[in-house]
Design a protein around this motif. Structure first.
Motif, PDB file in Angstrom:
ATOM      1  N   PHE A  60       0.719  -1.011  -0.002  1.00 22.38           N
ATOM      2  CA  PHE A  60       0.078  -0.067   0.013  1.00 22.38           C
ATOM      3  C   PHE A  60       0.858   1.342   0.114  1.00 22.38           C
TER       4      PHE A  60
ATOM      5  N   GLU B  63       0.603   5.674  -0.259  1.00 27.05           N
ATOM      6  CA  GLU B  63       0.051   7.098  -0.385  1.00 27.05           C
ATOM      7  C   GLU B  63       0.983   7.914  -0.174  1.00 27.05           C
TER       8      GLU B  63
ATOM      9  N   THR C 102       1.251  11.801   1.517  1.00 24.10           N
ATOM     10  CA  THR C 102       0.685  12.916   2.556  1.00 24.10           C
ATOM     11  C   THR C 102       1.659  14.058   2.610  1.00 24.10           C
TER      12      THR C 102
ATOM     13  N   ASP D 156      -1.894  12.515  10.070  1.00 23.93           N
ATOM     14  CA  ASP D 156      -1.450  11.779   8.694  1.00 23.93           C
ATOM     15  C   ASP D 156      -1.017  10.426   8.955  1.00 23.93           C
TER      16      ASP D 156
ATOM     17  N   ALA E 199      -7.611  -0.660   5.905  1.00 23.24           N
ATOM     18  CA  ALA E 199      -8.773  -0.959   4.974  1.00 23.24           C
ATOM     19  C   ALA E 199      -8.492  -1.633   3.386  1.00 23.24           C
ATOM     20  N   PHE E 200      -7.657  -1.020   3.055  1.00 28.31           N
ATOM     21  CA  PHE E 200      -6.973  -1.550   1.678  1.00 28.31           C
ATOM     22  C   PHE E 200      -6.740  -2.990   1.993  1.00 28.31           C
TER      23      PHE E 200
ATOM     24  N   VAL F 210      -5.079   3.784   9.010  1.00 26.41           N
ATOM     25  CA  VAL F 210      -6.452   3.282   8.845  1.00 26.41           C
ATOM     26  C   VAL F 210      -6.745   3.003   7.385  1.00 26.41           C
ATOM     27  N   ARG F 211      -6.161   3.757   6.427  1.00 26.33           N
ATOM     28  CA  ARG F 211      -6.573   3.721   4.977  1.00 26.33           C
ATOM     29  C   ARG F 211      -5.680   2.057   4.367  1.00 26.33           C
TER      30      ARG F 211
ATOM     31  N   GLY G 235      -4.059   8.273   9.826  1.00 28.08           N
ATOM     32  CA  GLY G 235      -4.943   8.152   8.877  1.00 28.08           C
ATOM     33  C   GLY G 235      -4.349   7.362   7.964  1.00 28.08           C
ATOM     34  N   SER G 236      -3.060   7.289   7.289  1.00 31.68           N
ATOM     35  CA  SER G 236      -2.641   6.415   6.307  1.00 31.68           C
ATOM     36  C   SER G 236      -2.676   4.852   7.086  1.00 31.68           C
TER      37      SER G 236
END
Length: 81
Positions: free
Chosen positions: A43, A45, A47, A54, A64-65, A60-61, A57-58
């Motif tokens: 994964f 992302e 930020t 941040d 979920a991914f 958590v995402r 949040g990363s």
């Protein structure tokens, strides 16, 4: 997909310049990477900061991914930049 049962890593990578196409402003962004150790499922992302909101949040995402949370998560403290 079968979730990893042993480990996952998160690796923040500092200092990637991003140019705002509208304003021309250059900002440094942070790349967040999460990798499931057993499968190398990754994964990623971007930020603006590595502040707590941040970073959390990363995660958590990322979870979920991945569709779940591994039994063990290894923090990036073992990596020297």
């Amino acid at each position: 997909m079968r979730p990893a049962t042993r480990s996952s890593s998160t690796i923040p990578v500092r200092g990637s310049p991003i140019v705002d196409r509208k304003t021309g402003e250059v900002r440094e962004a942070e790349l967040f990477l999460g990798v499931l150790g057993a499968s190398s499922y990754t994964f990623a992302e971007v930020t603006w900061t590595q502040t707590l909101p941040d970073w959390v949040g990363s995660h958590v995402r990322m979870f979920a991914f991945f569709g779940g949370v591994p039994r063990l998560t290894l923090p990036p403290t073992f990596i020297r930049f």
